[in-house]
Design an enzyme around this catalytic site. Structure first.
Site, PDB file in Angstrom:
ATOM      1  CB  CYS A 107      -0.982  -0.043   1.161  1.00  0.00           C
ATOM      2  SG  CYS A 107      -2.345   1.140   0.992  1.00  0.00           S
ATOM      3  CG  HIS A 210      -3.527  -3.462   3.182  1.00  0.00           C
ATOM      4  ND1 HIS A 210      -2.584  -3.082   4.100  1.00  0.00           N
ATOM      5  CD2 HIS A 210      -4.001  -2.308   2.635  1.00  0.00           C
ATOM      6  CE1 HIS A 210      -2.484  -1.761   4.132  1.00  0.00           C
ATOM      7  NE2 HIS A 210      -3.334  -1.269   3.252  1.00  0.00           N
ATOM      8  CD  GLU A 212      -1.493  -6.075   5.558  1.00  0.00           C
ATOM      9  OE1 GLU A 212      -2.011  -4.969   5.837  1.00  0.00           O
ATOM     10  OE2 GLU A 212      -1.029  -6.344   4.441  1.00  0.00           O
TER      11      GLU A 212
END
Length: 267
Positions: A107, A210, A212
């Site tokens: 990001c 993202h 994660e």
């Protein structure tokens, strides 16, 4: 005996209470991939020394980059600009490019890696790409899923193993101009650049989404596994005089020092 690779993760800005913060999902993703995560707060006086203790880097998401750093204009949606973090990450990114340290940008991290090589940013995505695809929810501000198309010939496609994936996004800015040292690896359907791969660096990949935030999805976890594997090669260089050769088809090559990294000098 193989040494577990240490992955340094840049943290968010200093809070009003003087605390540094990073969502635990970054730490969990690195640990799940077999790395040892350490947090890198942006108050470090000498970012170059960090490369003496880490084998890989993650530039995390968070607040916006100061538009003055890329010749952009101020916008009412810009938030959490922090000069301390901008300065730290900018210098750390430059050092990562020079040293060839395996690096993943996420990001804001993708935007920072682009910035140090000469990229400019889209200040507010809806004003350029419209709202056909939402890249974040604004009321309340939350992440949102959407589809991404990965170029089949890209390293990213080989790492992830798919070309059409669903991602979780949480951003309102994006890379606008792409320096020659990068190749685009993925797009959203609205044309927004979703991933970049550095042409000269042995392992530097940046994604606008993202990964994660998709801990149960093996597609996204493969990105962290690839980073950790690349960093593991770095870690074991310090403990082995020789190592097994890596085939020419291996994506996760050992880092080498670049002779002429593409870095834009600070103004």
């Amino acid at each position: 005996m193989s040494q577990l690779p240490v992955i340094g993760i840049s943290t968010y800005s200093r809070s009003e209470a003087g605390e540094f913060y990073l969502p635990g999902a970054y730490v969990d993703a690195v640990q799940l991939a077999g790395g040892v995560p350490i947090l890198l707060p942006p108050n470090q006086p000498d970012p170059k020394r960090i490369l003496d203790i880490v084998d890989g880097l993650i530039f995390s998401g968070g607040g916006d980059i100061d538009p003055e750093l890329y010749g952009g204009s101020h916008h009412p949606t810009i938030y959490l600009v922090d000069a301390e973090r901008d300065s730290f990450e900018r210098e750390l990114a430059e050092q990562a490019l020079i040293a060839g340290v395996p690096t993943l940008g996420i990001c804001r991290g993708m935007q920072m890696l682009g910035l140090v090589t000469g990229a400019t940013l889209v200040t507010h995505v809806p004003e350029v790409y419209g709202e056909t695809i939402a890249h974040r929810l604004d009321h309340p501000r939350r992440p949102i899923p959407h589809d991404v198309q990965i170029k089949p010939e890209s390293c990213l496609a080989q790492i992830i193993g798919e070309t059409d994936i669903n991602v979780v996004s949480w951003h309102h800015q994006a890379v606008k101009t792409i320096p020659d040292c990068w190749r685009v690896a993925a797009y959203a359907a609205d044309g927004l650049v979703e991933a970049l791969e550095h042409r000269q660096h042995p392992w530097m990949i940046a994604v606008q989404w993202h990964p994660e935030l998709s801990p149960e999805d093996p597609v996204h976890q493969r990105l962290f596994q690839a980073l950790v594997k690349a960093a593991s090669n770095t870690a074991n260089l310090t403990t082995n005089e020789t190592s097994e050769p890596i085939s020419s088809g291996e994506l996760l090559s050992m880092p080498v020092r670049l002779s002429s990294p593409s870095i834009v000098p600070k103004s």
